[in-house]
Design an enzyme around this catalytic site. Structure first.
Site, PDB file in Angstrom:
ATOM      1  N   ASN A  11      46.584  33.828  41.392  1.00 31.92           N
ATOM      2  CA  ASN A  11      47.308  34.750  42.287  1.00 31.92           C
ATOM      3  C   ASN A  11      47.098  34.374  43.753  1.00 31.92           C
ATOM      4  OD1 ASN A  11      44.595  35.594  42.129  1.00 31.92           O
ATOM      5  ND2 ASN A  11      45.102  37.718  42.558  1.00 31.92           N
ATOM      6  N   LYS A  39      46.851  32.201  33.016  1.00 36.21           N
ATOM      7  CA  LYS A  39      46.392  33.564  33.281  1.00 36.21           C
ATOM      8  C   LYS A  39      47.614  34.441  33.421  1.00 36.21           C
ATOM      9  CE  LYS A  39      43.950  37.053  35.144  1.00 36.21           C
ATOM     10  NZ  LYS A  39      43.264  37.154  36.413  1.00 36.21           N
ATOM     11  N   HIS A  61      44.698  39.795  32.397  1.00 33.24           N
ATOM     12  CA  HIS A  61      44.306  41.047  33.059  1.00 33.24           C
ATOM     13  C   HIS A  61      45.105  42.130  32.359  1.00 33.24           C
ATOM     14  CE1 HIS A  61      43.418  43.638  36.758  1.00 33.24           C
ATOM     15  NE2 HIS A  61      44.172  44.379  35.969  1.00 33.24           N
ATOM     16  N   HIS A 119      37.524  40.920  32.452  1.00 37.42           N
ATOM     17  CA  HIS A 119      36.888  42.153  32.946  1.00 37.42           C
ATOM     18  C   HIS A 119      37.179  43.436  32.160  1.00 37.42           C
ATOM     19  CE1 HIS A 119      40.866  42.439  34.648  1.00 37.42           C
ATOM     20  NE2 HIS A 119      40.621  41.660  35.670  1.00 37.42           N
ATOM     21  N   ASP A 171      34.511  37.818  38.634  1.00 40.38           N
ATOM     22  CA  ASP A 171      35.774  38.250  39.249  1.00 40.38           C
ATOM     23  C   ASP A 171      35.610  38.292  40.775  1.00 40.38           C
ATOM     24  OD1 ASP A 171      38.355  38.961  39.700  1.00 40.38           O
ATOM     25  OD2 ASP A 171      38.227  40.953  38.811  1.00 40.38           O
ATOM     26  N   HIS A 220      38.116  39.840  50.088  1.00 42.54           N
ATOM     27  CA  HIS A 220      39.120  40.373  51.029  1.00 42.54           C
ATOM     28  C   HIS A 220      38.459  40.515  52.395  1.00 42.54           C
ATOM     29  CE1 HIS A 220      41.956  41.213  47.821  1.00 42.54           C
ATOM     30  NE2 HIS A 220      40.992  41.786  47.131  1.00 42.54           N
ATOM     31  N   PRO A 244      41.665  45.960  46.143  1.00 40.72           N
ATOM     32  CA  PRO A 244      40.559  45.960  45.185  1.00 40.72           C
ATOM     33  C   PRO A 244      39.956  44.567  45.044  1.00 40.72           C
ATOM     34  CG  PRO A 244      42.666  45.984  44.020  1.00 40.72           C
ATOM     35  CD  PRO A 244      42.988  45.973  45.491  1.00 40.72           C
TER      36      PRO A 244
HETATM   37  O1  DOR Z   1      39.919  43.761  41.807  1.00 40.71           O
HETATM   38  C1  DOR Z   1      40.764  42.871  41.649  1.00 40.71           C
HETATM   39  N1  DOR Z   1      41.002  41.943  42.605  1.00 40.71           N
HETATM   40  N2  DOR Z   1      41.495  42.843  40.519  1.00 40.71           N
HETATM   41  C2  DOR Z   1      42.504  41.981  40.358  1.00 40.71           C
HETATM   42  O2  DOR Z   1      43.085  41.952  39.305  1.00 40.71           O
HETATM   43  C3  DOR Z   1      42.943  41.108  41.460  1.00 40.71           C
HETATM   44  C4  DOR Z   1      41.793  40.792  42.318  1.00 40.71           C
HETATM   45  C5  DOR Z   1      42.203  40.073  43.586  1.00 40.71           C
HETATM   46  O3  DOR Z   1      42.786  38.984  43.472  1.00 40.71           O
HETATM   47  O4  DOR Z   1      41.895  40.558  44.671  1.00 40.71           O
HETATM   48 ZN    ZN Z   2      40.447  38.644  39.083  1.00 35.69          ZN
HETATM   49 ZN    ZN Z   3      42.098  41.029  37.034  1.00 38.79          ZN
END
Ligand code: DOR
Ligand code: ZN
Ligand code: ZN
Length: 450
Positions: free
Chosen positions: A95, A146, A181, A237, A310, A314, A329
């Site tokens: 992503n 994924k 996911h 997760h 995971d 950010h 998140p």
């Molecule tokens: O907490 C998360 N952060 N869950 C996700 O599925 C994406 C990830 C992100 O790439 O920041």
């Molecule tokens: Zn992730």
């Molecule tokens: Zn995820």
């Protein structure tokens, strides 16, 4: 001819026992594991002072970002964080910006990783727009795919079971796993809208929207696709008891499924939102103690195959918003996974053998990473030396990751990685990065000749 390096005065974990040993390394690989007197001569000898050497961690769930998301993390900062945390190989998630979803975008990331990574990096790709391109993506080197069932990332609409089945069958044909996911977007959207209408914008509302039901529903849907396609599905997760139950049913039916849990879902519960607020916000979320206990139980009984961080960095601004619906998140985990788990070893909740199994051996097996994941002659010398007695306070200000926050900030840890070797090279020593970037390898899927 002397070998490159010998590591002596160390202990290793073999068949659940901690034994004295030395390790000889040549050309990046372990060439001998033996008592010091039986090791070959070497150009360099390192005294590990009685500390334990484990296989480096293989973290199967990491968002290294970079490219247009370099403001959150780069290959250099992310892989430095990994080295500091005793992680010697990460599997990067797709992503990104641009999304890793075709041979071109994958090649671009491989090039960056080759030039900049301090540890080994393997890649997951999202499904491409044209599913006929999947073999090409595998040929370029993706170790798997994924799929994210909450938002569309990559080429398949999240509700399109027909295309998902075609994609799963194609992955099965090529022998690569599909990581998922699993959260039912519709259930979550509906719940979220209701809560938003009521003006709720706190972590409780977020946890209520991202319900165990949404996780379990999505897992069950994917299991049907796994059954029809025969593909190896790896559930990322797992966060809830309901989710675990769904995975258990599939495992009992001998379907090729595996799953992972994160340290934050194992070690934190809803009460931690009080101090950490949105810094503890992840998707799926940290839940009540009941779920945490169920995850531990599943880890101990072997229902859970892997612990993965995971690592999802950010910026502080992206975390410090007024509304939970606006906050991003994700938590950085590369620098905390091993100290947190060693702390659990010291508490007697986890054995070193269990730790090695879920952080190295199983990730190597599940994601087809040959010659990695355990200390054995002929394997790559990806190692972490840990001081089980070292005590310190987790402090996100000192992270190599760009994400300088953690829901574990201030936690007293006992047990710390003190040296990390990647392909035989010392990359981290006593918390310092001691090599230039670019020494890590890009690990292509096993169909490649490397
Ligand atoms: O907490 C998360 N952060 N869950 C996700 O599925 C994406 C990830 C992100 O790439 O920041
Ligand atoms: Zn992730
Ligand atoms: Zn995820």
């Amino acid at each position: 001819m002397p070998v490159d390096t010998i590591l002596y005065n160390t202990k290793i974990c073999i068949h659940g026992n901690i034994v004295d040993a030395g390790i000889a390394i040549d050309n990046g690989k372990i060439v001998k594991i033996a008592k010091k007197t039986n090791l070959p001569s070497a150009s360099r000898k390192m005294d590990l002072k009685g500390n334990i050497t484990l296989p480096g961690l293989i973290d199967s769930h990491v968002h290294l970002r970079d490219q247009q998301l370099a403001y959150k993390e780069t290959f250099i900062t992310g892989t430095s964080a990994a080295a500091a945390g005793g992680v010697t190989l990460v599997i990067d998630m797709p992503n990104n910006k641009p999304v890793t979803m075709d041979s071109l975008s994958l090649k671009e990331r491989i090039k960056l990783a080759e030039n900049q990574s301090l540890i080994n990096v393997a890649f997951n790709s999202a499904f491409p727009n044209k599913l006929e391109e999947m073999p090409e993506i595998i040929k370029v080197g993706a170790i798997g795919f994924k799929v994210y069932l909450l938002n569309k990332i990559g080429g398949i609409e999240i509700d399109d079971d027909v295309s998902l089945l075609v994609a799963f069958r194609e992955a099965a044909k090529s022998g690569v796993p599909v990581a998922v996911h699993a959260e039912d977007w519709m259930l979550i959207e509906n719940q979220k809208k209701q809560l938003q209408t009521l003006g709720q914008n706190n972590t409780e509302a977020y946890v209520a929207a991202h319900s165990p039901e949404a996780e379990a529903k999505s897992i069950k849907r994917v299991i049907q696709l796994a059954k029809k396609s025969g593909v190896h599905v790896h559930f990322c997760h797992i966060s809830s008891e309901l989710g675990l139950n769904a995975v258990l049913l599939a495992k009992k039916a001998c379907l090729p499924v595996t799953c992972e849990v994160t340290p934050h879902n194992l070690l934190l519960s809803s009460k931690h939102y009080k101090n950490s607020g949105f810094f503890a916000l992840t998707d799926p979320p940290i839940r009540t103690q009941n779920h945490t206990s169920a995850l531990w139980n599943a880890l101990k009984t072997g229902l859970v195959d892997i612990i993965a961080s995971d690592h999802a960095p950010h910026t502080l601004d992206e975390k410090q918003t007024n509304s939970v619906w606006e906050a991003k998140p994700g938590v950085p985990g590369l620098e905390t996974t091993l100290p947190l788990l060693l702390t659990q070893v010291n508490k007697g909740r986890l054995s070193l053998a269990e730790l090695v199994k879920v952080t190295s051996e199983e990730p190597a097996r599940i994601f087809n990473l040959p010659n990695r994941g355990c200390l054995a002659e002929q394997n790559w010398a990806d190692l972490v030396v840990v001081d089980l007695k070292r005590e310190y306070k987790i402090d996100s200000a000192s992270f190599f990751s760009k994400a300088k926050y953690s829901p574990f900030d201030g936690l007293h840890a006992k047990g710390r990685p003190i040296k990390t070797f990647v392909n035989g090279q010392l990359v981290m020593n006593e918390g310092k990065i001691v090599t230039k970037s670019g020494i890590g390898q890009v690990v292509l899927n096993a169909f490649d000749s490397n």
